[in-house]
Design a protein around this motif. Structure first.
Motif, mmCIF file in Angstrom:
data_model
loop_
_atom_site.group_PDB
_atom_site.id
_atom_site.type_symbol
_atom_site.label_atom_id
_atom_site.label_comp_id
_atom_site.label_asym_id
_atom_site.label_seq_id
_atom_site.Cartn_x
_atom_site.Cartn_y
_atom_site.Cartn_z
ATOM 1 N N GLN A 195 42.285 -70.289 5.923
ATOM 2 C CA GLN A 195 41.229 -69.919 4.975
ATOM 3 C C GLN A 195 41.111 -70.953 3.865
ATOM 4 O O GLN A 195 40.007 -71.329 3.456
ATOM 5 N N MET A 196 42.264 -71.419 3.366
ATOM 6 C CA MET A 196 42.261 -72.430 2.303
ATOM 7 C C MET A 196 41.615 -73.722 2.795
ATOM 8 O O MET A 196 40.809 -74.336 2.079
ATOM 9 N N THR A 197 41.955 -74.127 4.007
ATOM 10 C CA THR A 197 41.378 -75.343 4.582
ATOM 11 C C THR A 197 39.872 -75.207 4.728
ATOM 12 O O THR A 197 39.112 -76.131 4.423
ATOM 13 N N LEU A 198 39.435 -74.035 5.185
ATOM 14 C CA LEU A 198 38.009 -73.798 5.379
ATOM 15 C C LEU A 198 37.254 -73.804 4.059
ATOM 16 O O LEU A 198 36.181 -74.404 3.940
ATOM 17 N N LEU A 199 37.824 -73.161 3.043
ATOM 18 C CA LEU A 199 37.150 -73.075 1.741
ATOM 19 C C LEU A 199 37.197 -74.386 0.965
ATOM 20 O O LEU A 199 36.370 -74.612 0.076
ATOM 21 N N SER A 200 38.153 -75.242 1.303
ATOM 22 C CA SER A 200 38.291 -76.494 0.560
ATOM 23 C C SER A 200 37.056 -77.379 0.712
ATOM 24 O O SER A 200 36.761 -78.179 -0.168
ATOM 25 N N TYR A 201 36.339 -77.211 1.817
ATOM 26 C CA TYR A 201 35.154 -78.058 2.028
ATOM 27 C C TYR A 201 34.024 -77.714 1.057
ATOM 28 O O TYR A 201 33.569 -78.584 0.312
ATOM 29 N N PRO A 202 33.553 -76.453 1.022
ATOM 30 C CA PRO A 202 32.473 -76.147 0.066
ATOM 31 C C PRO A 202 32.923 -76.121 -1.386
ATOM 32 O O PRO A 202 32.144 -76.439 -2.284
ATOM 33 N N VAL A 203 34.183 -75.740 -1.628
ATOM 34 C CA VAL A 203 34.653 -75.582 -3.010
ATOM 35 C C VAL A 203 35.074 -76.908 -3.631
ATOM 36 O O VAL A 203 34.892 -77.126 -4.835
#
Length: 234
Positions: free
Chosen positions: A188-196
């Protein structure tokens, strides 16, 4: 026929190896009925690690930022496999961009500021023509001062990433390292790191490039097509 060198320049392939595939593995295959926490983590880390190693062998020259990326992947795997405290994950996530930001700042005291490596270089801008026009119009000193400002702005983008990485890691990854829940949260952290993180950092980088372009245009009177390098179509 396209080769892997062409793929390196395609954001979709980079995104696939670095984020999408590892995220799917961590979030969907970490359960005891699937790969299990340890095997899923090793398998997920294989993709960005192998991609980074490929880039090293392909370019065959030292790349400071790529090296930090590889170290980041290895540290993430080590924290999960050794089941260290989650605090170390947050520190690791913040330390990589923070080191780059410090390196950018320190480079201003050397003959080779990193902004000339990352942005103001011959692969992006026609630096020879720009330098010639600056000398001709006696505006070199003004440009060097503006370049220093751009360097400070560049370092700030990495410090922004460091802070956001730390916050994201502390907020999302709360389960014990080595567990399937830890792997899912890591995904989840890896996935959110892109938009955030990645997209805002990219926008900040584009703003710096625009700042440099406006500075160069104002000091040299060169047109856009004279400043930036255009690759010839073959």
């Amino acid at each position: 026929m396209s080769n892997l060198y062409d793929y390196k320049r395609r954001p979709i392939v980079e995104l696939l190896f670095s984020i999408i595939i590892p995220t799917i593995i961590l979030m969907k295959f970490s359960g005891d009925d699937d790969l299990g926490a340890t095997k899923a983590l090793i398998f997920a880390l294989y993709f960005p690690l192998s991609w980074g190693l490929y880039e090293f062998t392909k370019y065959r020259k030292f790349n400071f930022i790529a090296l930090l990326g590889l170290v980041s992947v290895l540290l993430t795997g080590g924290i999960g496999l050794l089941q260290l405290d989650n605090q170390w994950l947050a520190i690791k996530e913040a330390s990589i961009p923070a080191i780059i930001g410090l390196a950018v700042l320190i480079s201003t005291r050397t003959r080779y500021p990193l902004i000339k490596t990352l942005i103001y270089n011959r692969k992006i801008m026609n630096t020879d023509k720009i330098k010639s026009r600056l000398d001709e119009l006696n505006t070199t000193d003004i440009f060097e001062n503006r370049l220093l400002i751009a360097t400070y702005l560049l370092s700030s983008t990495f410090f922004f990433s460091a802070v956001m990485n730390y916050i994201l890691a502390k907020w999302i990854v709360t389960s014990p390292a080595g567990s399937s829940a830890f792997n899912e949260e890591l995904g989840q952290m890896t996935l959110l790191s892109y938009p955030v993180i990645a997209i805002p950092s990219m926008l900040m980088m584009l703003a710096i490039i625009y700042y440099l372009w406006r500075t160069i245009q104002g000091l040299t009177m060169l047109r856009l097509e004279e400043v930036f390098i255009h690759k010839e179509t073959q």
